[in-house]
Design a protein around this motif. Structure first.
Motif, PDB file in Angstrom:
ATOM      1  N   SER A 183      44.907 -23.930 -40.041  1.00 52.94           N
ATOM      2  CA  SER A 183      43.784 -24.751 -39.723  1.00 52.94           C
ATOM      3  C   SER A 183      43.588 -26.085 -40.463  1.00 52.94           C
ATOM      4  CB  SER A 183      42.535 -23.930 -40.160  1.00 52.94           C
ATOM      5  OG  SER A 183      42.503 -23.678 -41.309  1.00 52.94           O
ATOM      6  N   MET A 184      44.266 -25.956 -41.661  1.00 52.16           N
ATOM      7  CA  MET A 184      44.191 -27.250 -42.313  1.00 52.16           C
ATOM      8  C   MET A 184      45.299 -28.370 -41.624  1.00 52.16           C
ATOM      9  SD  MET A 184      43.823 -26.476 -46.344  1.00 52.16           S
ATOM     10  CE  MET A 184      44.875 -25.025 -46.774  1.00 52.16           C
ATOM     11  N   ILE A 366      38.692 -21.228 -52.774  1.00 48.78           N
ATOM     12  CA  ILE A 366      38.054 -22.359 -52.102  1.00 48.78           C
ATOM     13  C   ILE A 366      37.258 -23.071 -53.414  1.00 48.78           C
ATOM     14  CG2 ILE A 366      36.248 -23.280 -50.638  1.00 48.78           C
ATOM     15  CD1 ILE A 366      37.046 -20.865 -48.644  1.00 48.78           C
ATOM     16  N   GLY A 367      36.836 -22.374 -54.428  1.00 49.14           N
ATOM     17  CA  GLY A 367      35.684 -22.857 -55.327  1.00 49.14           C
ATOM     18  C   GLY A 367      37.083 -23.917 -56.382  1.00 49.14           C
ATOM     19  N   LEU A 400      35.504 -27.866 -45.333  1.00 52.01           N
ATOM     20  CA  LEU A 400      34.798 -27.104 -44.124  1.00 52.01           C
ATOM     21  C   LEU A 400      35.557 -26.505 -43.563  1.00 52.01           C
ATOM     22  CD1 LEU A 400      32.411 -27.112 -42.439  1.00 52.01           C
ATOM     23  CD2 LEU A 400      33.082 -29.121 -41.498  1.00 52.01           C
ATOM     24  N   THR A 401      37.050 -26.816 -43.276  1.00 61.44           N
ATOM     25  CA  THR A 401      37.927 -25.983 -42.351  1.00 61.44           C
ATOM     26  C   THR A 401      37.963 -24.627 -43.134  1.00 61.44           C
ATOM     27  OG1 THR A 401      38.958 -27.828 -41.621  1.00 61.44           O
ATOM     28  CG2 THR A 401      40.125 -25.912 -41.771  1.00 61.44           C
ATOM     29  N   ASN A 402      38.429 -24.456 -44.572  1.00 63.79           N
ATOM     30  CA  ASN A 402      38.397 -23.446 -45.100  1.00 63.79           C
ATOM     31  C   ASN A 402      37.417 -22.663 -45.510  1.00 63.79           C
ATOM     32  OD1 ASN A 402      41.034 -24.021 -45.621  1.00 63.79           O
ATOM     33  ND2 ASN A 402      40.697 -24.977 -47.770  1.00 63.79           N
ATOM     34  N   LEU A 407      34.688 -17.677 -43.077  1.00 66.46           N
ATOM     35  CA  LEU A 407      33.547 -16.864 -42.436  1.00 66.46           C
ATOM     36  C   LEU A 407      34.328 -15.997 -41.342  1.00 66.46           C
ATOM     37  CD1 LEU A 407      30.957 -20.012 -41.868  1.00 66.46           C
ATOM     38  CD2 LEU A 407      30.652 -17.739 -43.083  1.00 66.46           C
ATOM     39  N   ALA A 408      35.356 -16.601 -40.968  1.00 71.37           N
ATOM     40  CA  ALA A 408      36.145 -15.950 -39.802  1.00 71.37           C
ATOM     41  C   ALA A 408      36.641 -14.660 -40.523  1.00 71.37           C
ATOM     42  CB  ALA A 408      37.281 -16.451 -39.369  1.00 71.37           C
ATOM     43  N   VAL A 409      37.043 -14.473 -41.370  1.00 70.59           N
ATOM     44  CA  VAL A 409      37.787 -13.279 -42.331  1.00 70.59           C
ATOM     45  C   VAL A 409      36.561 -12.497 -42.618  1.00 70.59           C
ATOM     46  CG1 VAL A 409      38.994 -12.709 -44.383  1.00 70.59           C
ATOM     47  CG2 VAL A 409      39.638 -14.600 -42.983  1.00 70.59           C
TER      48      VAL A 409
END
Length: 425
Positions: A183-184, A366-367, A400-402, A407-409
């Motif tokens: 996705s990235m 992500i953090g 945003l992508t990550n 959310l998908a996972v």
């Protein structure tokens, strides 16, 4: 009042820039002094937190990664990734992400990825005409894939905390990690097309084969680790030792870029890095014990359940909490302090423990790229010689992508649980 003192000292320490491990220790010490608990409890709880067999694998994986990095792995992986995707528009950005996916499968830590890949790719991208802020942003964002794709130091910590098989944790991160990377890449390509970033000529299949031949020994290390765990022939700690020996043999005798005289220095540096992580584990265990004693986890769980017991909403609330925590707190400390109570909350509403553990690690990774305490942001901004602000702006599309992958996972559990269920019945 005691909890207030604990939290005030903790927040003050983070605010003035004291290292997280020291801040955890100071705030715990202030609490013990106020309540009147003997200070001898502190080393006892620290030792109890560190006295977990699986945590011995952390020094092993750190040593293996350092040996492979010093032995020539970084340049070979970058060359292979560049041969695969460098010819596409924005090719060096795509190479950066692909290299992080491959390199992360060896080090298991995002900061090592950001420093090693960034040290080569950020200057190279700037020289090729890419903006410095974009070069730093794509490096920082892609480095978070490392601890998702196995092996993974945070997932070892989770396994030690929860009793979940480390092998299952490693496999659970494979598909989410690949999704993050792909996705990235899409995001990078769209930005590159819109802004007219350069690309390199196609170098031919011959270069792909040659670069693969150079990188194959490095890439085989990931398969060695996974095979050792899945076959049951070795524990995570034993696998880490085997990986270190393998890394030494490959770097010294196959790549021939690892001088024997450099090995003692690498061992010492790896020991220092591992000691920092284990000290953080120890101090965080004391802090977590205090929170449990004050029934803070139960208060959090009761507070959430008083709002809703719908597992989808609970997952959303947990994601929001962890994203906020990840902005301020180091990943391992956050896991040790919050993972067990949040796992109990997720179990109460019927969420699969393996699924929840994967979501928690992904969330806190992500953090590492979110201000104000995103460690990878600071590393990459430093390499690019930029202030933090432009890098924060440039990383927003990747962030945003990550979050969309998160959310998908979160809401498609099979993305985390399917592979372990197939390979480890």
């Amino acid at each position: 009042m005691a909890v207030t003192i604990l939290l005030v000292v903790f927040v003050f320490g983070l605010t003035v820039g004291i290292p997280v491990a020291i801040t955890l220790g100071l705030s715990s010490l202030a609490y013990l002094a106020y309540v009147g608990i003997p200070v001898v409890v502190m080393p006892q709880k620290m030792y109890a937190g560190m006295d977990v067999f699986v945590l011995l694998s952390i020094p092993g994986f750190i040593l293996a990664g350092n040996l492979m990095n010093r032995g020539g792995i970084t340049n070979r992986i970058i060359r292979f990734a560049n041969a695969l995707v460098g010819w596409i528009r924005g090719g060096l950005g795509l190479t950066n992400i692909a290299a992080s996916m491959l390199f992360g499968g060896i080090t298991g830590t995002a900061v090592a990825d950001a420093a090693s890949i960034g040290g080569v790719m950020i200057p190279g991208m700037k020289k090729a005409g890419y903006p410095a802020d974009f070069s730093a942003a794509v490096t920082a964002a892609s480095s978070t894939v490392g601890p998702i794709i196995p092996p993974s130091v945070p997932m070892i910590i989770v396994g030690a905390l929860s009793g979940i098989s480390v092998g299952k944790m490693f496999l659970a991160g494979a598909i989410p990690g690949i999704l993050m990377g792909l996705s990235m890449m899409v995001t990078c390509y769209i930005i590159s097309v819109r802004k007219g970033f350069p690309h390199q000529p196609w170098q031919g299949f011959g270069e792909v084969v040659r670069s693969l031949g150079g990188a194959v020994w490095a890439l085989a290390m990931t398969f060695l680790i996974i095979y050792g765990l899945l076959s049951g022939l070795a524990t995570p700690t034993e696998t880490a030792v085997v990986a270190s020996v393998y890394a030494f043999l490959v770097g010294a005798f196959i790549y021939r870029e690892l001088p024997i005289r450099a090995v003692p220095r690498i061992v010492v540096d790896s020991a220092v890095s591992a000691a920092g992580i284990l000290a953080l584990v120890g101090f965080a265990n004391v802090f977590g014990w205090i929170l449990v004693s004050e029934r803070i986890p139960q208060a959090i769980a009761n507070g959430v359940l008083s709002i809703t017991d719908n597992k989808f909403l609970v997952l959303l609330l947990i994601n929001i909490l962890l994203l906020c925590v990840g902005m301020f707190l180091e990943t391992i400390a956050a896991l040790i302090i919050l993972f067990v109570p949040l796992l109990a909350l997720s179990n109460a509403v019927g969420i699969d423990p393996l699924h929840f553990a994967t979501v928690a690690v992904l969330n806190l990774m992500i953090g590492l790229t979110t201000p104000p305490v995103g460690v990878c942001l600071f590393v990459c901004a430093g390499i690019a010689r930029l202030p933090l602000a432009p890098v924060i702006v440039a990383i927003m599309p990747f962030l945003l992508t990550n979050i969309l992958v998160l959310l998908a996972v979160t809401y498609i559990p099979a993305l985390a649980t399917w592979l372990p269920s197939v390979l480890i019945p």
